[in-house]
Each structure stands twice: as structure tokens, then as C-alpha cells.
Design an enzyme around this catalytic site. Structure first.
Site, PDB file in Angstrom:
ATOM      1  N   GLU A   1       0.735  -1.203   0.205  1.00  0.00           N
ATOM      2  CA  GLU A   1       0.067   0.404   0.148  1.00  0.00           C
ATOM      3  C   GLU A   1       1.154   1.478   0.041  1.00  0.00           C
ATOM      4  O   GLU A   1       0.343   2.150  -0.740  1.00  0.00           O
ATOM      5  CB  GLU A   1      -0.650   0.174   1.176  1.00  0.00           C
TER       6      GLU A   1
ATOM      7  N   GLU B   1      10.355   1.762   2.540  1.00  0.00           N
ATOM      8  CA  GLU B   1       9.043   1.476   2.942  1.00  0.00           C
ATOM      9  C   GLU B   1       8.403   0.465   3.522  1.00  0.00           C
ATOM     10  O   GLU B   1       7.323   0.769   4.457  1.00  0.00           O
ATOM     11  CB  GLU B   1       7.824   1.607   1.654  1.00  0.00           C
TER      12      GLU B   1
END
Length: 973
Positions: free
Chosen positions: A70, A145
Site C-alpha cells: 500500500e 517503505e
């Protein structure tokens, strides 16, 4: 245009079309013939258009791969080649909502905008991101991330770094997060719900780059997608765009994403787990006990609504019999419900701050109470009240301004599980059916079948454990040390090179070529005029009425703002105590249970709050207010005012046991949100060192208030007479007609009802002259390191630039957008691994920085201190500056509910902010030049030089950096 079922429009076959009266929309269900994508369109008059694409993403482990993807897909794509197109759109779009969300079994990417050009730009960026992300060519995205081994020097220790890794370290600092994970494990042990889709920080480093890519390749295909369009946009244009640019490039495939429900149990499951507490915290009465039950399938509309009604009926309502029985028996200081996310609805009854030896008594009281309710029947008025609470939530889309997003999430609560996407949007029939069963035993039968006789259940026990945090830190260090020992010299050189490359990417600017790929708006796309909120000012002898003629779907909102500047300084925290307990105590004519039922049978609720509003452009003067907010429909408006009067004139603040119970619950609720709102806690605390209004805010809802609550609860029994006396004094003083502001938002007919009945409230009010009490304030550089068992930091610095001789200007908001979107994001989030960071300026002169779920401390402070140099040397072309200006306008024009508009107009009235000043700030934003931004660098330099800072964080991290602080204090004293 008229659509025909069975006809194809730009590759989309129209499967069905019908009206949904509940949300004033026409629903259209499409299937894209070539790619297999499903699409729901809700057409209505809302100009705040919403697009979302979601995917069914069941996890097969707790590495957090759905969550990491995501984050990662928004970090560059085939068409949009900058490092982070998401951030580029965030800082340069007129969006009213932009985000992405990972749930237990799905991931969604929603955006919203009122501007059509912007809407298509955002939709294009998101579609390109999910289908063509740069993750396959740039492993550094996964490193940033997700997680990576960080090492820059041969002799250094290796550390884990990564945005999601640190976000989840922060999430797992909360015992409630650990509890929720274990409830899902206990109820669904053979399904995807036994795993953490967000990622368990102990497990995240097990995720390989290859497994990360494989997950995306498997699930991010149109055949596994759920596309959603909402609002008054041109649907044909939208369908054409999605088909031609994306879906037509894919062929339908079979994606194995089916979610299997848990087979029913034959006996209750039990799980025991632990959460960390600080070494000097008391372990006594810190256990969580939770009884949990699978109620049924989420696709069943009755079960879906009943799970929420049951939460109110048994636990959340002040008249809730189960909560009362557990509290009366001393089982925990707080009782609250948990509803699990997934294909099956799980309902949990949680006792917080209890002990393991009360486990059997906890279970016995739950079942004895429920059996009594089944045998003797449930109070019909309580049922009616609880149904009304849920109905108001549905009709107001949970009071969320971008209501199209709420409808999107509700649609997926059935659509994701192969049922109609509008099952839970068409709620009238189900609500009416449930309401019609009040007298025929439906609720009693539901409780008997779904809870009492339900073996598909569990008990979860979460116990505190001293040293657990340190134990995990040491285990991680050992694991990383062993890993380093296993590396050859060449391996270490390679690892350092990888980190150097990542660092270079993180701190480098996008090229002009890559920046040119990002779609941009122009200043001409921006509305130059600030929103005018209608406000009629009606002066009475002692008070003022503010009337906001705004369409509210026939819900009348009435807010009373009482001046509380007469309260002695030592009693200020009691105003928020009063706000918490009012409506939860007996009155002269009703018990608190009867009162709660009376309120919710007749109204949408009456809430209490305390706040302080600064005087325009003056940091030394502020207006503290006690606020009563109520809502009702039509003929019930008069009843709303009557009940308001009852609350402020007839509440009996005498029951010491009840007050103590309520204060324990309040303390519990504050503890539950501290780690979610740690940046706000630290920001208010640092502001309290140098700002009178922020010192006041800290006393009513910050750390000072939390410590006040802890203190009075610790010695409540010995000091209860004084506590009750103080509470009574505040109650008798604050409901004064002088300086009262009555704010109404709704239509003319309902306003007439309010005016005709307002004396029901005003005639009883205290009329003594208000004598303002001096609020003694002296600036004090406390510079606290606040010790917690959390695994991350919340780092804040700030000061008041007006005290240093500077003046406020709208360009400061543009400066904040630049710093938030570029400098702080790159250094503290992308480079530092924190979940977020930011800075704010206001017209009173406050400038405050914050970081969120931050693994660092000194490095973050250094980043704040270097902001001035960055701005002094800032180089932006006109196009880049325009982008930041437009992004700033989106902050000035957020999506607002009708009630929010009325509240904003009221606050402007209190703070003496004219429409002209609102427009002036907007003009200053729109006319900002690069030299205006650079000219603000001395403000950053001088405010940061004052060196006012506060850090809420891990006790070891703070002690390691003790030289930074003037005081080291415990979060839990």
C-alpha cells in the site's frame, strides 16, 4: 443520460441500476468485460466526488506485505516517475481526501476532489500506481517503505529501518492493538485473520523483496479489483477514461483471493499474551480480559446492524446493563466493545485494568447478566435508544465530511464477500424490521443464540510484563549482531553501498524531466474567493444567537458556548471532568440509565466539550468555553432543549462511587489514544512552555490533564470530599447566561422552533456577573523527555514568533506546505523512517513541529534546526511554487459537514476573525512569491534557536539522550 441494463458503456457492462433513497443516490453496478473489474457508481448531487480502487488482499503471514505494498505502489509508477507521486499530489492538488488504507483482508486507494480536472489527475495517478508501480525496477522503494538493514560504517551496529516497520512498532506500543490481534487469532485460527495485515514488527523483517513482488503480481489485477465512483461527475467520461487508459490493457484472469470463513468451534478457545510496561510501572490491575463471539456473516444486513446496536445496548450506552454489572462488581476500570474486521463479525466484551484472578468472575457476570436479560426482557426504551444512535450514525455517514468514502467502505463490507455492494447502504428496511421486533423477543433471542449458546467464542488474556520491551530490543540486537557476523567483508561493503544509494535517492531532488510527468493545476483552477458561511447575529440582553442557514437534511444542530473565564486556575481541569460525567449521572427526576434512554430516544445525542479559542492575532488573550452540542429532528428539537436544561440544572453530582468509576473510564480512554495521538500530546505540551492558551489546553485535555486525573484517582477515597466539592463548584458556576453564545445550524423552520423554546434553557441560567479570573502564566523551558513503554518517539519543538518581533502572514501556510511536503518528509519520514512529520503556523504566532512514530530523536531535532538553511537556499521555479500554493488552498478548503461549517463560523465570531481577514489570508497564499518564502527563514532560525522541545518516547531512547532534556518524567506517574 438514460442507462440500459445489459448494455455496454466503454467496455463496462451495466449489470444493474436502482435508487438508494437512504443516501439519495442512483446505484449502478458494472462489470468490465475484458478485464473482469467490478465497478460501483453512486450518482447524486454531491460535488465532492470520490474515486477508489480496492483489492482483496488476504495475508498469509504477519510480515505486513499488504501494508508495505500500500505504501510502496504510491512511490512512483510507469507514467508518474517522481520518487513519490502521492506526496506530489498531496502538496499540489485541490483534493479533499487522498490516502490509502490497509484492512484485515483488503487494501483501498481512495481520493476525493470537487474540481473535475483535479479529480481526473488524482484518478490517473492512483490507477497508474496500482497497476504499473516502480517497485519492480526500484528495490529501494521496498527498503524505504518496508524494511532494510541499515549500515553506513563498518564498525557500526546494523539496525532495522523502514516506514512501515516503525509505524507498526508504534502501533504495537498500544496494548489494545495487541489485544485486537489476539482476538482475531483466537476466533479465526484457520483463516487469513490470524495474521496481522499491517505487519507485526517482530515478523516484518522476514519479508523478502521477492515475496513482496509476488504478492503484488498476484492480487493487483483488475480481475481482483473493486472500483468505486461517487458524486455528480460525468460518469461516461469517467468510464471512458478508466477503460481506455487502463482496463482495456488487461485480460480477465482467475485470481485466487477467496476468503474462507472460520468453521465453528466445538469449545471456547483461549489465548494468553503479554504487552510491555515500563520498569517502574505497577503491574497490579493492568490485565485485559476479553470474551469474544462470532455473530455471523458480515454480508447479512441484520447481523451487520445488530453488531453495532449490541455494542451500544450492552456496553456503550450509559444504560448498558452488562457494563453496569461488570463495573459494579469491580471487574476492571473500563469496559468497552471490539468488533472484528472480516468476512465474519466478531464481537468482543473487554475488561481493561483488571487482574487474572477475576477471569472466572468476569465470565460468570457476563453470562449471568445476559441470561437475566433474556429471561426478564430488555428495557424497550434502551433498545429504541440504541437503534436511534446507529440510525443517526448511518444518516450522517458517521459525521465524516467526505461521506462518499464512508459509503465506499460500507459497500465493501458486503461486496468484497461476493454479495451486493449496496446491501449495507440500503438500511431502512433492515432498521425498520429490527425496530418492529422490539416487543417480540428478537433481541433476547439474538443474545441467547449468538452469545450465550455460542461455542464459536474465545477468551483472550493480555497481561503486562515488565522488561518485555527491553527483552525484545535485546533480542533484535542479538539477531542483528549474529546477522552481521555471518556477513563477509564483501557482503558488508555491498550492504553499505545499498544504504548509500538509498540515502542518495532519498535526499536527492526529482529531475525536471520526472517532475514534468506529474499532472498539475494552475492558479486559474482555484476559486479566488474564500467560502462564505452564512451567519446571522442576533443579540439578546445577556447572550448572542448565531444562526447558520445551511441545508442539514432536516437535522437541527444546537450548540451552547458558555464562558468559563470565571473558573479559578486550580479548578480548570474540573471543567473537562464535568464535560465527561454530565449525562452519565443521575438527575433529580431520572437515573442516569433513564436519562441516557430519554436522550437517545428523542435526539441524536447531547455532548459536552471544553475548549479555548485564541483572540485573533493575540497570543496572550484567549476565550475558554464549555460547549454543549445537541442534535434533533423536527418536533424533538423542543425536547432537546428541555433535556439540555435538565442536564445543566438538575444533575446530581453526589454519587462518589459513580464519579470514581467515570474518572477511571476517562483515564482509560485517554491512555488508549496517547500512542495514536502522541504527536498532538507532545505538540500541546511543548506549546504549554511558552503559550498561555496552550498551557490552558494542556490543563484541560493534554498531559497535564492526564496527570491530574491520575493524581486524583490515586487518592480518590481519601480526598473525595474535596474532589466532589470542586466538581460541584464548577457545575454551579459555569452555566451562566452572561456572554453565552447559542449557535444554530439548520433551516428556518427548525430555527423558529429553537427561538420559541430557547427560554427553556436560558430562564434557569445563573445571572451573576462574570468576573474573569487571572490565568497565571510564566514562560518555562521545561524541555521534558517523557518516558513510556512505547517503541518510538514523538518529537516536538516550537515557539511563538510574535514574541520575537515577527508578524503573521498567509505565506507561512505555504511555507508549512513546502516543509511538510519536501524537507520534513524527505529527512524525517523517507530518510529517518518515521511514519510522519510536520510543522504548523497560526495567526497567534505559534510555530510547532512534530514527528509521528519516529525511531529517531536527536536526528529529528537536528532536522528541525536545519529548516532555516533549507528555506534560505530554496530554489523553486514558478511551476513548483504554484503546486505548493494549490496544495495550501486544499488545506484552506477542506470537506466540511453542515455542522462543521456552523462551528467554524462560530469560532471565527469568538476569535473576532472577519470574512475580510479570511479572504486576506487566502489572497496572501495565492500571491506568495519565492522571495516571500525565503524571507521567512529567520523566523524558523530564531524560533528553533529558542530550543523549546518535548519528546514522548521510549524510556531507553530518552535516557540515552538525557543531555537533550531539562527534565525526564514518567508518562505514567
Amino acid at each position: 443520460m438514460t442507462f440500459k441494463i445489459g448494455k455496454t458503456y466503454f467496455g463496462f457492462n451495466l449489470v444493474d441500476e436502482y435508487e438508494i433513497k437512504e443516501i439519495q443516490s442512483i446505484a449502478r453496478i458494472f462489470e468490465h468485460e475484458k478485464s473482469g473489474a467490478q465497478l460501483l457508481h453512486l450518482e447524486n448531487n454531491d460535488d465532492n466526488k470520490v474515486f477508489s480502487i480496492g483489492f482483496r488482499t488476504p495475508p498469509s503471514d504477519s510480515t505486513g506485505v499488504p501494508h508495505i505494498i500500500e505504501h510502496s505502489v504510491l512511490s512512483g509508477s510507469k507514467k508518474y516517475k517522481t520518487k513519490e507521486p502521492f506526496m506530489d499530489m498531496l502538496k499540489g492538488s485541490l483534493q479533499t481526501f487522498i490516502n490509502a488504507m490497509t484492512f484485515a483482508d483488503k487494501t483501498i486507494y481512495p481520493i476525493a476532489s470537487r474540481n473535475e480536472k483535479d479529480f481526473f489527475n488524482l484518478m490517473d495517478v492512483y490507477l497508474d500506481a496500482v497497476f504499473y508501480p516502480s517497485i519492480y525496477e526500484k528495490p529501494e522503494i521496498f527498503m524505504q517503505e518496508g524494511w532494510h538493514h541499515e549500515l553506513f560504517e563498518n564498525e557500526d551496529d546494523i539496525e532495522y529501518k523502514g516506514v512501515v516497520y516503525n509505524e507498526m512498532k508504534g502501533a504495537y506500543s498500544s496494548p489494545e492493538a495487541i489485544l485486537e490481534e489476539n482476538i482475531s487469532k483466537s476466533l479465526y485460527p484457520d483463516t487469513c485473520y490470524r495474521y496481522s495485515s499491517g505487519g507485526n514488527p517482530d515478523v516484518i523483517p522476514e519479508l523478502s523483496y521477492e515475496a513482496f513482488l509476488a504478492f503484488h503480481k498476484k492480487f493487483y489485477h483488475p480481475s481482483n479489483s473493486y472500483i468505486y465512483l461517487y458524486g455528480n461527475g460525468d460518469i461516461q467520461k469517467q468510464l471512458k477514461f478508466i477503460d481506455e487508459n487502463y482496463l482495456s490493457k488487461f485480460d480477465k484472469i482467475e485470481v485466487d483471493s477467496h476468503i474462507h470463513p472460520q468453521k465453528p468451534f466445538t469449545s471456547r478457545n483461549e489465548i494468553v499474551d503479554y504487552y510491555p510496561i515500563s520498569s517502574d510501572e505497577n503491574e497490579e490491575n493492568r490485565t485485559y480480559l476479553s470474551l469474544n463471539f462470532v455473530l455471523g456473516e458480515k454480508t447479512d444486513s441484520e447481523t451487520y446492524l445488530m453488531s453495532n446496536i449490541l455494542s451500544q445496548l450492552l456496553i456503550e450506552s450509559q444504560a448498558a446493563p452488562l457494563k453496569k454489572a461488570l463495573i459494579d462488581a469491580g471487574i476492571g476500570e473500563d469496559i468497552f466493545p471490539i468488533i472484528t474486521d472480516g468476512v465474519q463479525l466478531g464481537f468482543g466484551i473487554v475488561a481493561k485494568n483488571t487482574s487474572l484472578d477475576k477471569k472466572e468472575e468476569f465470565e460468570k457476570i457476563v453470562f449471568d447478566t445476559l441470561n437475566k436479560l433474556v429471561k426478564e426482557g430488555i428495557d424497550k426504551k434502551l433498545i429504541q435508544a440504541c437503534i436511534n444512535i446507529i440510525e443517526y450514525n448511518l444518516r450522517e455517514a458517521e459525521n465524516f465530511a467526505t461521506k462518499g468514502l464512508i459509503y465506499n467502505i460500507q459497500s465493501l463490507d458486503s461486496w468484497l464477500y461476493d454479495s451486493s455492494p449496496t446491501t449495507h447502504l440500503q438500511y431502512d428496511e433492515t432498521i425498520n424490521k429490527i425496530r418492529a421486533t422490539i416487543d417480540n423477543g428478537y433481541f433476547e433471542n439474538f443474545i441467547e443464540e449468538k452469545i450465550i449458546n455460542n461455542l464459536h467464542s474465545s477468551i483472550v488474556i493480555i497481561e503486562p510484563k515488565k522488561g518485555l520491551g527491553e527483552e525484545k530490543i535485546e533480542k533484535t540486537k542479538e539477531k542483528l549482531a549474529d546477522y552481521k557476523k555471518s556477513l563477509t567483508e564483501k557482503d558488508i561493503e555491498k550492504l553499505i553501498a545499498q544504504n548509500e544509494k538509498l540515502k542518495t535517492i532519498q535526499l536527492s531532488d526529482d529531475t525536471e524531466e520526472t517532475k514534468a510527468t506529474i499532472p498539475k493545476l494552475s492558479i486559474s483552477d482555484v476559486e479566488p474567493k474564500a467560502l462564505i458561511i452564512p451567519q446571522e447575529i442576533i443579540k439578546d440582553e445577556n447572550y448572542t444567537i448565531l444562526y447558520h442557514d445551511i441545508f442539514t437534511s432536516k437535522i437541527a444542530y444546537v450548540d451552547f458556548y458558555f464562558d468559563i473565564s470565571m473558573i479559578d486556575e486550580e479548578l480548570i481541569p474540573y471543567t473537562n471532568v464535568l464535560a465527561w460525567i454530565l449525562g452519565k449521572m443521575d438527575t433529580e427526576s431520572m437515573t442516569y440509565s433513564e436519562l441516557s434512554n430519554e436522550i437517545y430516544v428523542n435526539t441524536g445525542g447531547i455532548n459536552f466539550n471544553v475548549n479555548a479559542y485564541g483572540k485573533n492575532k493575540n497570543s496572550e488573550v484567549f476565550h475558554p468555553k464549555f460547549i454543549i452540542s445537541g442534535k434533533a429532528i423536527g418536533n424533538n428539537i423542543a425536547k432537546l432543549l428541555e433535556l439540555t436544561n435538565t442536564l445543566i440544572t438538575e444533575s446530581k453530582l453526589e454519587d462518589k462511587k459513580r464519579v470514581k468509576e467515570l474518572l477511571q473510564q476517562l483515564k482509560s480512554r485517554i491512555e488508549m489514544i496517547i500512542f495514536d495521538m502522541g504527536h498532538s500530546v507532545a505538540s500541546v505540551r511543548v506549546g504549554s512552555y511558552f503559550s498561555p492558551i496552550m498551557r490552558y489546553m494542556d490543563k484541560i485535555n493534554g498531559l497535564d490533564f492526564y496527570w491530574f486525573l491520575s493524581d486524583i484517582l490515586e487518592n480518590f477515597d481519601e480526598n473525595c470530599e474535596e474532589i466532589m466539592s470542586n466538581l460541584d463548584e464548577v457545575y454551579k458556576k459555569i452555566f451562566n447566561i452572561n456572554n453565552l453564545i447559542v449557535s444554530f445550524t439548520g433551516d428556518k423552520e427548525d430555527f423558529a422552533i429553537v427561538k420559541d423554546n430557547l427560554k427553556v434553557v436560558t430562564k434557569e441560567l445563573n445571572k451573576e456577573e462574570i468576573k474573569n479570573k487571572e490565568f497565571n502564566f510564566s514562560e518555562e523551558k521545561l524541555n521534558e523527555g517523557i518516558l513510556s513503554a512505547g517503541n518510538v518517539q514523538y518529537v516536538s519543538k516550537g515557539y511563538n514568533f510574535k514574541k520575537l518581533g515577527y508578524n503573521y502572514n498567509g505565506s507561512m501556510i505555504v511555507l508549512a506546505t513546502i516543509l511538510n511536503g519536501d524537507y520534513l518528509h524527505n529527512r524525517i519520514r523517507a530518510r529517518g523512517g518515521a511514519y510522519g512529520a510536520g510543522i504548523s503556523f497560526d495567526s497567534a504566532g505559534h510555530v510547532i513541529t512534530y514527528s509521528y512514530r519516529d525511531p529517531n530523536l536527536k536526528e529529528t531535532i537536528e532536522a528541525y534546526d536545519n529548516m532555516a538553511d533549507y528555506i534560505k537556499n530554496l530554489s523553486l521555479d514558478d511551476s513548483d511554487l504554484t503546486t505548493f500554493i494549490i496544495g495550501t488552498i486544499s488545506r484552506l478548503d477542506p470537506a466540511l459537514t453542515p455542522h462543521m461549517k456552523g462551528q467554524i463560523a462560530t469560532v471565527r465570531y469568538i476569535s473576532n476573525i472577519s470574512q475580510g481577514e479570511v479572504q486576506k489570508t487566502r489572497d496572501e497564499v495565492l500571491n506568495t512569491k519565492l522571495e516571500d518564502i525565503r524571507a521567512l527563514s529567520p523566523i524558523l532560525e530564531d524560533t528553533m534557536k529558542q530550543d523549546y522541545l518535548c519528546v514522548l518516547g521510549n524510556e531507553h531512547k530518552i535516557r540515552e539522550n538525557k543531555e537533550v532534556f531539562n527534565n525526564i518524567v514518567k508518562l505514567k506517574k
